[in-house]
Design a protein around this motif. Structure first.
Motif, PDB file in Angstrom:
ATOM      1  N   ASP A  29       0.829  -1.205   0.000  1.00 14.87           N
ATOM      2  CA  ASP A  29       0.000   0.000   0.000  1.00 14.87           C
ATOM      3  C   ASP A  29       0.865   1.258   0.000  1.00 14.87           C
ATOM      4  O   ASP A  29       0.540   2.244  -0.662  1.00 14.87           O
ATOM      5  CB  ASP A  29      -0.930   0.012   1.215  1.00 14.87           C
ATOM      6  CG  ASP A  29      -2.111   0.959   1.024  1.00 14.87           C
ATOM      7  OD1 ASP A  29      -2.626   1.050  -0.110  1.00 14.87           O
ATOM      8  OD2 ASP A  29      -2.516   1.619   1.997  1.00 14.87           O
TER       9      ASP A  29
ATOM     10  N   TRP B 232      -0.076   2.382  -3.402  1.00 10.02           N
ATOM     11  CA  TRP B 232      -1.377   3.003  -3.126  1.00 10.02           C
ATOM     12  C   TRP B 232      -2.520   2.088  -3.553  1.00 10.02           C
ATOM     13  O   TRP B 232      -3.503   2.523  -4.152  1.00 10.02           O
ATOM     14  CB  TRP B 232      -1.496   4.355  -3.833  1.00 10.02           C
ATOM     15  CG  TRP B 232      -0.585   5.411  -3.304  1.00 10.02           C
ATOM     16  CD1 TRP B 232       0.376   5.258  -2.351  1.00 10.02           C
ATOM     17  CD2 TRP B 232      -0.533   6.784  -3.691  1.00 10.02           C
ATOM     18  NE1 TRP B 232       1.036   6.441  -2.124  1.00 10.02           N
ATOM     19  CE2 TRP B 232       0.500   7.398  -2.936  1.00 10.02           C
ATOM     20  CE3 TRP B 232      -1.234   7.553  -4.615  1.00 10.02           C
ATOM     21  CZ2 TRP B 232       0.826   8.756  -3.070  1.00 10.02           C
ATOM     22  CZ3 TRP B 232      -0.915   8.895  -4.744  1.00 10.02           C
ATOM     23  CH2 TRP B 232       0.094   9.496  -3.984  1.00 10.02           C
ATOM     24  N   GLU B 233      -2.405   0.799  -3.226  1.00 16.04           N
ATOM     25  CA  GLU B 233      -3.412  -0.177  -3.616  1.00 16.04           C
ATOM     26  C   GLU B 233      -4.769   0.118  -2.992  1.00 16.04           C
ATOM     27  O   GLU B 233      -5.807  -0.015  -3.639  1.00 16.04           O
ATOM     28  CB  GLU B 233      -2.962  -1.588  -3.228  1.00 16.04           C
ATOM     29  CG  GLU B 233      -1.885  -2.163  -4.128  1.00 16.04           C
ATOM     30  CD  GLU B 233      -1.625  -3.617  -3.835  1.00 16.04           C
ATOM     31  OE1 GLU B 233      -2.025  -4.105  -2.749  1.00 16.04           O
ATOM     32  OE2 GLU B 233      -1.013  -4.289  -4.685  1.00 16.04           O
ATOM     33  N   ARG B 234      -4.753   0.493  -1.696  1.00 13.51           N
ATOM     34  CA  ARG B 234      -6.008   0.786  -0.998  1.00 13.51           C
ATOM     35  C   ARG B 234      -6.059   2.204  -0.451  1.00 13.51           C
ATOM     36  O   ARG B 234      -7.106   2.653   0.003  1.00 13.51           O
ATOM     37  CB  ARG B 234      -6.213  -0.217   0.146  1.00 13.51           C
ATOM     38  CG  ARG B 234      -6.359  -1.653  -0.342  1.00 13.51           C
ATOM     39  CD  ARG B 234      -6.816  -2.569   0.766  1.00 13.51           C
ATOM     40  NE  ARG B 234      -7.054  -3.920   0.262  1.00 13.51           N
ATOM     41  CZ  ARG B 234      -7.548  -4.912   1.012  1.00 13.51           C
ATOM     42  NH1 ARG B 234      -7.846  -4.683   2.278  1.00 13.51           N
ATOM     43  NH2 ARG B 234      -7.740  -6.100   0.481  1.00 13.51           N
TER      44      ARG B 234
ATOM     45  N   SER C 147     -12.015   1.704  -0.202  1.00 10.51           N
ATOM     46  CA  SER C 147     -11.310   1.381   1.031  1.00 10.51           C
ATOM     47  C   SER C 147     -12.094   1.822   2.260  1.00 10.51           C
ATOM     48  O   SER C 147     -12.180   1.099   3.252  1.00 10.51           O
ATOM     49  CB  SER C 147      -9.927   2.040   1.025  1.00 10.51           C
ATOM     50  OG  SER C 147      -9.207   1.699   2.194  1.00 10.51           O
TER      51      SER C 147
END
Length: 238
Positions: free
Chosen positions: A20, A24-26, A205
């Motif tokens: 992350d 910046w996945e979530r 998220s």
């Protein structure tokens, strides 16, 4: 008499944390680490890993800021990234939350982001009217070449999603490597595309976290927590 303090905590695998922070996945853990935090135990030198996240946060904020702004404006924009699309901000968060966070921890924000501002200043991408003052007016180069540089500093996942919307071109480097660059027609177009991607990521998220929090805390505690949030939010809107 012993004093007690309520703390929020979570448990996460280091792999998920790094993913992350770097991609910046979530936009949950990376968003928290874009603000001042106190790390108690660090077995992975997360400070070095997080420097990639901080640089990307500066780049994202600069894309969204006008040609002239203050240091407070910059940190407020960085702080606001993790609230874009957050469902709680619609009805259960203090509308002055970002302002309070930045004003209350301005010195800590400075210590976190000053190295990146100095780097950009040395490259003549940023100009400060009053050095060493938080009231300084900062001017930024908004040329297309600067926009490309800022986009290049964003996480690979964000760039890939931008490329899907705006198009990609292949660039051959001196090393022989072929890189995929986002096609940018204008700064405004790049900023809108990035903003939509972050907003959607945060929205998904925040919904996931709301459901997880409700299940973990239990119905009664979650209802009390939400009621307290709503009460604070209403006070801030009066």
């Amino acid at each position: 008499m012993n004093s007690f303090q309520m703390l929020k905590y979570g448990v996460v695998r280091m792999h998920d944390l790094v993913q992350d922070v770097l991609h910046w996945e979530r936009f949950y853990l990376c968003g928290r680490l874009q603000k001042p935090v106190h790390i108690l135990v660090d077995n992975l030198d997360i400070g070095d890993v997080n420097s990639v996240n901080l640089r990307a946060a500066v780049s994202a904020a600069l894309l969204l800021l006008p040609s002239k702004f203050t240091e407070v404006d910059l940190y407020s924009k960085i702080c606001s990234l993790s609230y874009m699309g957050d469902l709680r901000m619609l009805f259960a968060e203090d509308k002055n939350k970002v302002k309070r966070i930045v004003e209350g921890q301005f010195g800590l924000f400075q210590s976190m982001y000053k190295p990146f501002l100095k780097e950009y200043e040395a490259k003549e991408l940023l100009t400060f009217s009053l050095p060493n003052s938080h009231q300084a007016t900062i001017s930024q180069d908004r040329s297309l070449s600067m926009t490309h540089s800022l986009v290049h500093s964003l996480p690979p996942l964000v760039r890939r999603k931008m490329g899907m919307k705006l198009g990609e071109m292949q660039v051959l480097k001196d090393s022989g490597r072929v890189l995929h660059e986002v096609v940018i027609g204008s700064r405004e177009e790049a900023a809108r595309s990035m903003q939509k991607i972050i907003r959607r990521t945060v929205m998904v998220s925040s919904a996931r976290q709301a459901v997880s929090g409700f299940l973990a805390a239990g119905g009664i505690n979650a209802t009390r927590y939400l009621a307290n949030k709503v009460r604070k939010a209403w006070k801030s809107w009066k």
